[in-house]
Design a protein around this motif. Structure first.
Motif, PDB file in Angstrom:
ATOM      1  N   GLY A  19       3.102   2.884   5.200  1.00 21.40           N
ATOM      2  CA  GLY A  19       4.525   3.045   4.897  1.00 21.40           C
ATOM      3  C   GLY A  19       5.306   3.592   6.078  1.00 21.40           C
ATOM      4  N   ALA A  30       5.924  -8.068   4.575  1.00 23.03           N
ATOM      5  CA  ALA A  30       5.892  -8.386   3.131  1.00 23.03           C
ATOM      6  C   ALA A  30       6.105  -9.885   2.912  1.00 23.03           C
ATOM      7  N   SER A  79      14.608   5.418 -16.172  1.00 28.13           N
ATOM      8  CA  SER A  79      13.842   4.322 -15.589  1.00 28.13           C
ATOM      9  C   SER A  79      14.583   3.694 -14.413  1.00 28.13           C
ATOM     10  N   ASP A  81      14.364   4.356 -11.436  1.00 26.14           N
ATOM     11  CA  ASP A  81      13.555   4.253 -10.219  1.00 26.14           C
ATOM     12  C   ASP A  81      12.496   3.158 -10.316  1.00 26.14           C
ATOM     13  N   LEU A  82      12.513   2.385 -11.382  1.00 20.54           N
ATOM     14  CA  LEU A  82      11.430   1.430 -11.584  1.00 20.54           C
ATOM     15  C   LEU A  82      11.443   0.295 -10.578  1.00 20.54           C
ATOM     16  N   ALA A  84      11.313   0.307  -7.431  1.00 19.21           N
ATOM     17  CA  ALA A  84      10.537   0.473  -6.205  1.00 19.21           C
ATOM     18  C   ALA A  84       9.217  -0.274  -6.188  1.00 19.21           C
ATOM     19  N   THR A  85       8.534  -0.334  -7.317  1.00 19.54           N
ATOM     20  CA  THR A  85       7.231  -0.994  -7.287  1.00 19.54           C
ATOM     21  C   THR A  85       7.098  -1.994  -8.431  1.00 19.54           C
ATOM     22  N   LYS A  86       8.206  -2.484  -8.932  1.00 22.40           N
ATOM     23  CA  LYS A  86       8.084  -3.347 -10.106  1.00 22.40           C
ATOM     24  C   LYS A  86       7.436  -4.684  -9.737  1.00 22.40           C
ATOM     25  N   THR A  87       6.808  -5.267 -10.728  1.00 23.83           N
ATOM     26  CA  THR A  87       6.163  -6.553 -10.522  1.00 23.83           C
ATOM     27  C   THR A  87       7.216  -7.615 -10.278  1.00 23.83           C
ATOM     28  N   LYS A  88       7.053  -8.305  -9.184  1.00 17.21           N
ATOM     29  CA  LYS A  88       8.051  -9.310  -8.833  1.00 17.21           C
ATOM     30  C   LYS A  88       7.592 -10.686  -9.307  1.00 17.21           C
ATOM     31  N   THR A  97       9.888 -13.974  -2.357  1.00 14.91           N
ATOM     32  CA  THR A  97      10.725 -13.009  -3.083  1.00 14.91           C
ATOM     33  C   THR A  97      11.273 -11.851  -2.239  1.00 14.91           C
ATOM     34  N   PRO A  98      10.440 -11.173  -1.427  1.00 18.24           N
ATOM     35  CA  PRO A  98      11.003 -10.024  -0.699  1.00 18.24           C
ATOM     36  C   PRO A  98      12.163 -10.423   0.207  1.00 18.24           C
TER      37      PRO A  98
ATOM     38  N   LYS B  88       4.492   2.972 -15.677  1.00 15.80           N
ATOM     39  CA  LYS B  88       3.966   1.701 -15.192  1.00 15.80           C
ATOM     40  C   LYS B  88       2.513   1.474 -15.593  1.00 15.80           C
ATOM     41  N   ARG B 120      11.766  -0.435   0.408  1.00 15.75           N
ATOM     42  CA  ARG B 120      10.399  -0.830   0.705  1.00 15.75           C
ATOM     43  C   ARG B 120      10.212  -2.284   0.260  1.00 15.75           C
ATOM     44  N   GLU B 124       5.462 -10.529  -2.883  1.00 22.14           N
ATOM     45  CA  GLU B 124       5.573 -10.962  -4.275  1.00 22.14           C
ATOM     46  C   GLU B 124       4.191 -10.940  -4.917  1.00 22.14           C
TER      47      GLU B 124
END
Lengths: 218, 204
Positions: A19, A30, A79, A81-82, A84-88, A97-98, B88, B120, B124
């Motif tokens: 990071g 990414a 929620s 902040d969800l 940041a790491t949500k499933t894309k 996607t990124p 999560k 960040r 995908e």
């Protein structure tokens, strides 16, 4: 998809897992990993190294109400902040996607600006430490000859380009360091679209681009 | 099982039993915490969460502080990380990451968001192939691979170990890592066999 021949280095993947990369480089990493299962597997290894290192980082003293405060946080159900790491979900189209998240859509959503010689670009907004942009190079056209003070990452999203070192096809990433002065030329036919990031300004070798450099912001 | 720990002064010390250990059928295995995540996901089990919290939260906070966060910020971020784990829990997939790896990625991302205040970009997600049910053997294999990786890290000579720490705590840039010849990448790489062949990747 064609076989990807040019991959990320261990140092980039390790810094991405840690990071610690500037945001523009993280975006290129990414995006490449979204296209390259080989680099995804290597990234997973470095994530695991980070996890094991964290497990061996010792124990810090928590504040007395730490667990209670965390349970209160959960109960409050914030929620926001969800993201940041949500499933894309899988992206449809040219851009993974990124990258679509930064562009605000796929290739047709790009707001291109002309920079001369038929080449177009769109600078993407990221944090400090790097600059990242999309480049559109018509078939057969060249990006002005340039050297680098830092590192430049160039990821092919459509078409292909060649320079003095090799040929770069969709998914391939070129990692150029200070000593490389190169003239990428798009292959004849379909325009080449690349995602390019630098951690220091580029350095052009001929007068006109050098004068134009402040306006190109590259 | 012996794990190497570092005290505040950066001296390597060995301590035994700091990492939770379960003994099953005469074989020592590190507790993998997968059941606790499932209990949180299925029953919002607060006791399972409390156990998970006691084990992971001090380590998350220590990691954040070693990465340069002030104690108050590290505390706030740690609470946020632990709350994120609760929310999560349904997204955790033991065939893709061990619990320690998963929590690390959450802590890293929250650190970038809350402390560095940057975005960040994440790759995908891949979708699973036709046999969509996560495979028990894959999950077990991944947990064992990760445990072996941890043992290899703990057994590294201090000089090499220190380089990896500096890379992960943000003391080395990517170009410094590239220029560093003493990194024991051969030791730590390719220990995680991800079941990638089961992933269906249909991007054109």
């Amino acid at each position: 998809m064609n076989k990807i021949r040019h991959h990320l280095t261990d140092s980039l993947l390790m810094s991405y897992s840690a990071g610690t990369l500037p945001e523009g480089f993280s975006l290129v990493v990414a995006t490449h990993v979204s296209m390259c299962d080989d680099c995804r597997a290597r990234m997973t290894e470095f994530d695991a190294v980070g996890g094991e290192l964290m497990m061996q980082s010792g124990d810090a003293d928590l504040s007395d109400d730490s667990l209670a405060a965390t349970l209160a946080l959960i109960a409050a159900g914030d929620s926001s902040d969800l993201g940041a790491t949500k499933t894309k979900p899988r992206a449809k189209g040219v851009f993974p996607t990124p990258l679509q998240d930064y562009v605000g859509g796929d290739a047709e959503a790009v707001k291109w600006r002309r920079v001369g010689g038929g080449v177009r670009q769109m600078i993407l907004k990221t944090g400090k430490g790097s600059s990242v942009r999309l480049l559109y190079i018509p078939g057969g056209a060249a990006v002005p000859d340039h050297g680098h003070r830092g590192t430049e990452l160039t990821l092919v999203l459509q078409g292909a380009f060649k320079d003095d070192t090799d040929r770069f096809d969709v998914g391939d990433i070129e990692i150029a360091t200070e000593d490389l002065e190169h003239t990428p030329v798009a292959e004849e036919g379909q325009a080449c679209i690349c995602l390019a990031a630098t951690d220091a300004p580029l350095r052009f070798n001929s007068l006109v681009p050098r004068i134009a450099q402040p306006f190109l912001r590259i | 099982m012996t794990f190497r720990h570092y005290d505040g002064g950066g001296q390597a010390t060995k301590s035994i039993g700091r990492t939770a250990i379960v003994v099953t059928a005469g074989k020592t295995d590190r507790k993998d915490w997968v059941d606790e995540i499932a209990a949180i996901r299925d029953r919002q089990d607060q006791a399972a969460f409390a156990a998970l919290f006691r084990h992971f939260a001090p380590r998350v906070k220590a990691f954040l502080m070693k990465s340069g966060a002030r104690p108050d910020m590290a505390e706030e971020c740690t609470q946020d990380v632990m709350a994120t784990i609760w929310r999560k829990a349904a997204l955790f997939d033991p065939t893709r990451a061990s619990v320690s790896t998963w929590i690390f990625t959450i802590a890293r991302n929250r650190q970038i968001d809350m402390i560095r205040k940057e975005r960040r970009p994440e790759p995908e997600e891949l979708t699973w192939g036709p046999e969509a049910e996560p495979d028990q053997d894959d999950a077990l294999g991944l947990a064992q691979d990760t445990e072996r990786l941890g043992q290899a890290l703990a057994a590294l000579p201090e000089k090499q170990r220190k380089l990896i720490e500096r890379a992960f705590y943000g003391d080395l840039s990517h170009s410094e890592i590239a220029a560093e010849t003493g990194l024991p990448l051969g030791t730590i790489k390719s220990r995680i066999r991800l079941a990638l062949e089961r992933l269906r990747h249909t991007m054109k």
